[in-house]
Design a protein around this motif. Structure first.
Motif, short mmCIF file in Angstrom:
data_model
loop_
_atom_site.label_atom_id
_atom_site.label_comp_id
_atom_site.label_asym_id
_atom_site.label_seq_id
_atom_site.Cartn_x
_atom_site.Cartn_y
_atom_site.Cartn_z
N GLU A 227 19.66 76.38 87.39
CA GLU A 227 20.67 77.09 86.58
C GLU A 227 22.01 76.36 86.58
O GLU A 227 23.05 76.95 86.32
CB GLU A 227 20.86 78.53 87.08
N HIS B 75 18.67 88.70 90.96
CA HIS B 75 17.79 89.52 90.11
C HIS B 75 17.71 90.96 90.64
O HIS B 75 16.66 91.39 91.13
CB HIS B 75 16.37 88.91 90.10
N HIS C 123 15.78 89.45 83.23
CA HIS C 123 16.01 88.34 84.17
C HIS C 123 16.92 88.73 85.35
O HIS C 123 16.43 88.87 86.47
CB HIS C 123 16.58 87.15 83.41
N HIS D 38 24.25 84.32 91.03
CA HIS D 38 23.17 84.77 90.13
C HIS D 38 21.99 85.27 90.96
O HIS D 38 21.44 84.51 91.77
CB HIS D 38 22.72 83.63 89.22
ZN LIG Z 1 17.34 83.85 87.76
#
Ligand SMILES: [Zn+2]
Length: 206
Positions: free
Chosen positions: A79, A104, A174, A102
């Motif tokens: 990412e 989930h 996501h 980031h």
């Molecule tokens: Zn992810």
């Protein structure tokens, strides 16, 4: 700060906000032209500071720099377009550090899956909107893509000066991306939004 990032990844794993190899974090000090990012494919519950990747910022391009022997054998998180776009433009955190997290989180993703725009739920919950500005959702975009990065930057209203209008954005199907001046501050945006998403889903009223 890298140790603190390792701590939050362990915490995220314990909360089921990531499976072992998911999630990524980056950090930049305002006066340095490089940032650190978590490596790809490493188990986040055993992440160590010397595994981070050091990334030089050269205008619109990034380049790996030497940080440690262990780190040299690893690749940066997939990412990185998402992180690089935010980290290269400093703006509102220009006198501090900027941390991009980031993960989930279960209920944030469940809420988006149920058709809720996370941007709208904060209106009814002062404990969320007092501290955390939630961006409109990003729709279906492939993971580790430039499209994911571009859509997140757009939804956060990242401008040419590096300012963003929101603290956190959800990506449908996501996860979420949160930004602040320390790992725990960014993490708290996620925690707050996750808590409210859990309440909203439990109420059945959405
Ligand atoms: Zn992810």
């Amino acid at each position: 700060m890298l140790e603190t990032i390792c701590d939050i990844m362990v915490d995220a794993y314990k909360r089921n906000w990531i499976t072992s190899r998911d999630g990524n974090v980056s950090i930049r000090h305002h006066d340095r032209n490089h940032f650190y990012i978590t490596p790809s494919g490493v188990r986040k519950q055993t992440l160590q500071p010397d595994q981070f990747k050091k990334i030089g910022i050269h205008g619109l391009l990034w380049q790996e720099e030497y940080y440690s022997d262990i780190s040299a054998k690893l690749k940066p998180s997939g990412e990185i377009p998402l992180h690089f776009g935010l980290q290269r433009a400093m703006g509102q955190h220009s006198n501090d550090v900027r941390v991009v997290v980031h993960v989930h989180p279960t209920y944030c993703i469940a809420a988006m899956h149920a058709g809720i725009d996370l941007n709208t739920i904060s209106d009814s919950f002062p404990e969320l909107n007092r501290y955390t500005k939630v961006a409109p959702n990003v729709g279906d975009v492939p993971p580790i893509s430039q499209a994911l990065a571009d859509q997140c930057h757009k939804s956060l209203q990242l401008d040419d000066y590096g300012n963003i209008a929101y603290d956190i954005v959800g990506i449908k199907g996501h996860g979420v991306v949160a930004i602040d001046t320390s790992p725990w501050r960014a993490y708290e945006h996620i925690e707050r939004l996750e808590h409210i998403c859990k309440i909203v889903l439990a109420s059945g009223n959405y």
